[in-house]
Design a protein around this motif. Structure first.
Motif, PDB file in Angstrom:
ATOM      1  N   THR A  33     -10.361  -1.045   9.197  1.00 24.74           N
ATOM      2  CA  THR A  33      -9.819  -0.075   8.246  1.00 24.74           C
ATOM      3  C   THR A  33      -9.274  -0.786   7.002  1.00 24.74           C
ATOM      4  O   THR A  33      -8.661  -1.849   7.116  1.00 24.74           O
ATOM      5  CB  THR A  33      -8.647   0.691   8.913  1.00 24.74           C
ATOM      6  OG1 THR A  33      -9.039   1.063  10.228  1.00 24.74           O
ATOM      7  CG2 THR A  33      -8.270   1.929   8.144  1.00 24.74           C
ATOM      8  N   SER A  34      -9.470  -0.175   5.842  1.00 24.58           N
ATOM      9  CA  SER A  34      -8.881  -0.745   4.612  1.00 24.58           C
ATOM     10  C   SER A  34      -7.408  -0.326   4.528  1.00 24.58           C
ATOM     11  O   SER A  34      -6.975   0.643   5.177  1.00 24.58           O
ATOM     12  CB  SER A  34      -9.633  -0.237   3.384  1.00 24.58           C
ATOM     13  OG  SER A  34      -9.351   1.136   3.187  1.00 24.58           O
ATOM     14  N   ILE A  35      -6.669  -1.052   3.700  1.00 25.20           N
ATOM     15  CA  ILE A  35      -5.256  -0.700   3.499  1.00 25.20           C
ATOM     16  C   ILE A  35      -5.151   0.739   2.994  1.00 25.20           C
ATOM     17  O   ILE A  35      -4.328   1.522   3.476  1.00 25.20           O
ATOM     18  CB  ILE A  35      -4.594  -1.681   2.495  1.00 25.20           C
ATOM     19  CG1 ILE A  35      -4.485  -3.074   3.126  1.00 25.20           C
ATOM     20  CG2 ILE A  35      -3.219  -1.177   2.061  1.00 25.20           C
ATOM     21  CD1 ILE A  35      -3.923  -4.155   2.210  1.00 25.20           C
ATOM     22  N   GLU A  36      -6.012   1.104   2.032  1.00 18.69           N
ATOM     23  CA  GLU A  36      -5.939   2.444   1.435  1.00 18.69           C
ATOM     24  C   GLU A  36      -6.172   3.525   2.492  1.00 18.69           C
ATOM     25  O   GLU A  36      -5.452   4.527   2.534  1.00 18.69           O
ATOM     26  CB  GLU A  36      -6.974   2.602   0.307  1.00 18.69           C
ATOM     27  CG  GLU A  36      -6.693   1.755  -0.932  1.00 18.69           C
ATOM     28  CD  GLU A  36      -6.854   0.238  -0.705  1.00 18.69           C
ATOM     29  OE1 GLU A  36      -7.651  -0.165   0.184  1.00 18.69           O
ATOM     30  OE2 GLU A  36      -6.178  -0.540  -1.397  1.00 18.69           O
ATOM     31  N   GLU A  37      -7.200   3.307   3.353  1.00 16.39           N
ATOM     32  CA  GLU A  37      -7.483   4.314   4.400  1.00 16.39           C
ATOM     33  C   GLU A  37      -6.288   4.438   5.347  1.00 16.39           C
ATOM     34  O   GLU A  37      -5.860   5.545   5.698  1.00 16.39           O
ATOM     35  CB  GLU A  37      -8.719   3.903   5.219  1.00 16.39           C
ATOM     36  CG  GLU A  37     -10.027   4.058   4.478  1.00 16.39           C
ATOM     37  CD  GLU A  37     -11.191   3.315   5.177  1.00 16.39           C
ATOM     38  OE1 GLU A  37     -12.311   3.807   5.066  1.00 16.39           O
ATOM     39  OE2 GLU A  37     -10.969   2.249   5.810  1.00 16.39           O
ATOM     40  N   ALA A  38      -5.760   3.287   5.777  1.00 18.78           N
ATOM     41  CA  ALA A  38      -4.641   3.310   6.732  1.00 18.78           C
ATOM     42  C   ALA A  38      -3.432   4.006   6.117  1.00 18.78           C
ATOM     43  O   ALA A  38      -2.795   4.859   6.751  1.00 18.78           O
ATOM     44  CB  ALA A  38      -4.281   1.885   7.156  1.00 18.78           C
ATOM     45  N   GLY A  85       0.827  -1.214   0.000  1.00 19.41           N
ATOM     46  CA  GLY A  85       0.000   0.000   0.000  1.00 19.41           C
ATOM     47  C   GLY A  85       0.865   1.270   0.000  1.00 19.41           C
ATOM     48  O   GLY A  85       0.575   2.231  -0.716  1.00 19.41           O
ATOM     49  N   TYR A  86       1.952   1.274   0.797  1.00 17.19           N
ATOM     50  CA  TYR A  86       2.850   2.456   0.792  1.00 17.19           C
ATOM     51  C   TYR A  86       3.514   2.617  -0.568  1.00 17.19           C
ATOM     52  O   TYR A  86       3.708   3.726  -1.046  1.00 17.19           O
ATOM     53  CB  TYR A  86       3.954   2.327   1.862  1.00 17.19           C
ATOM     54  CG  TYR A  86       3.453   2.200   3.277  1.00 17.19           C
ATOM     55  CD1 TYR A  86       2.683   3.209   3.857  1.00 17.19           C
ATOM     56  CD2 TYR A  86       3.771   1.089   4.058  1.00 17.19           C
ATOM     57  CE1 TYR A  86       2.219   3.085   5.151  1.00 17.19           C
ATOM     58  CE2 TYR A  86       3.311   0.956   5.357  1.00 17.19           C
ATOM     59  CZ  TYR A  86       2.530   1.950   5.896  1.00 17.19           C
ATOM     60  OH  TYR A  86       2.073   1.829   7.178  1.00 17.19           O
ATOM     61  N   VAL A  87       3.886   1.483  -1.196  1.00 21.78           N
ATOM     62  CA  VAL A  87       4.526   1.565  -2.520  1.00 21.78           C
ATOM     63  C   VAL A  87       3.560   2.227  -3.507  1.00 21.78           C
ATOM     64  O   VAL A  87       3.918   3.188  -4.195  1.00 21.78           O
ATOM     65  CB  VAL A  87       4.945   0.162  -3.029  1.00 21.78           C
ATOM     66  CG1 VAL A  87       5.477   0.243  -4.462  1.00 21.78           C
ATOM     67  CG2 VAL A  87       5.996  -0.460  -2.104  1.00 21.78           C
ATOM     68  N   ARG A  88       2.312   1.727  -3.539  1.00 21.67           N
ATOM     69  CA  ARG A  88       1.311   2.301  -4.460  1.00 21.67           C
ATOM     70  C   ARG A  88       1.155   3.799  -4.206  1.00 21.67           C
ATOM     71  O   ARG A  88       1.153   4.609  -5.119  1.00 21.67           O
ATOM     72  CB  ARG A  88      -0.064   1.658  -4.213  1.00 21.67           C
ATOM     73  CG  ARG A  88      -0.233   0.294  -4.794  1.00 21.67           C
ATOM     74  CD  ARG A  88      -1.730  -0.081  -4.674  1.00 21.67           C
ATOM     75  NE  ARG A  88      -1.911  -1.486  -4.461  1.00 21.67           N
ATOM     76  CZ  ARG A  88      -2.369  -2.051  -3.340  1.00 21.67           C
ATOM     77  NH1 ARG A  88      -2.755  -1.324  -2.313  1.00 21.67           N
ATOM     78  NH2 ARG A  88      -2.468  -3.358  -3.244  1.00 21.67           N
TER      79      ARG A  88
END
Ligand code: NDP
Length: 238
Positions: free
Chosen positions: A204-209, A23-26
């Motif tokens: 929480t979703s990955i995107e929200e986090a 998620g951080y990479v994206r």
């Protein structure tokens, strides 16, 4: 590759192949940043591999098993060749397993400490020479690592909680050791997130986090070094 300095203002993420690491990479790719993604196993035809094909000029994948010293040595050698300068390092790789009291084992505690505590400690040591003045070193921790906050001691994540608690000691000690270079060192609790570790019931979703955590990282000031924060930037007691 953009050339020798493609990674001169870059971001390092460990455990970058799945979960929040990916998620951080994206997220940072969308922001146009250069990234070194450290993964335990380099695999083809994964989402990370596809991202590397699309952004070969600013996404480099390197192998790193944070619990293995030989792997850390190999990783450091590769960094010496790339000569990055990191603005942000996210020590994200981690494991968590349940094991009930009365069935506790040496192996489970050792595994947690190797990956969740010693891993980020030795990774921080390896990458410190490559960190830019004013850079931010993030230890992804857990609320369960607190001694006083919302710790739910009756669950069965005892080895996990203890390993993250020990990571807090490393965080505070590194914050002092890296002050002279003006590198800020912070522990962040991501909240309860729907990953393989967090499970499907997480809130929480990955995107929200990742949105919350990266926004908190962006706002962190050096004077806050040595603190433990929620994904939204609120102080959490050690
Ligand atoms: P995941 O289980 O989805 O991903 C864990 C990542 O860590 C994987 O990329 C995995 O790689 C990597 N990893 C594990 N062991 C090693 C190792 N020895 N060397 C290198 N990489 C390794 O977890 P999350 O994304 O949920 O968790 C990320 C971080 O957030 C962790 O530190 C976790 O403790 C923390 N956290 C998560 C919470 C949640 O609710 N999800 C709550 C609180 C904290 P591989 O694919 O090779 O196994």
């Amino acid at each position: 590759m953009k050339g020798k300095n493609a990674f001169s203002q870059s971001i390092l993420i460990t455990g970058a192949n799945r979960g929040m690491g990916l998620g951080y990479v994206r997220h940072y790719l969308k922001e146009g940043k250069s990234i070194i993604a450290a993964v335990r196993t380099i695999e083809k035809q994964t989402e990370l591999d596809r991202l590397r094909e699309q952004h070969a000029d600013r996404l480099l994948i390197l192998r790193l098993d944070v619990s293995n010293e030989a792997s850390l040595v190999g990783f450091t050698k590769e960094l010496k060749m790339v000569q990055p300068s990191f603005r942000i390092v996210i020590n994200n790789a981690g494991i968590s397993m349940e094991e009930k009291f009365e069935a506790w084992t040496m192996a489970t505690f050792e595994k947690h400490f190797r990956i969740n505590t010693i891993g980020p400690a030795l990774t921080s040591q390896a990458i410190a020479p490559f960190m830019a003045k004013g850079g931010k070193l993030i230890q992804i921790s857990s609320g369960m690592g607190s001694l006083s906050w919302n710790i739910n001691p009756l669950n069965h994540f005892d080895a996990y909680a203890a390993s993250k608690c020990a990571l807090h000691s490393i965080t505070i000690r590194l914050a002092e050791k890296l002050k002279a270079k003006e590198i800020g060192v912070f522990a962040i609790n991501p909240g309860w997130v729907r990953t393989e570790m967090g499970g499907d019931d997480a809130t929480t979703s990955i995107e929200e986090a990742v949105t919350d955590i990266t926004s908190t990282i962006a706002q962190l000031k050096f004077r806050q070094t040595g603190s433990f924060l929620s994904e939204k930037g609120e102080i959490i007691p050690w």
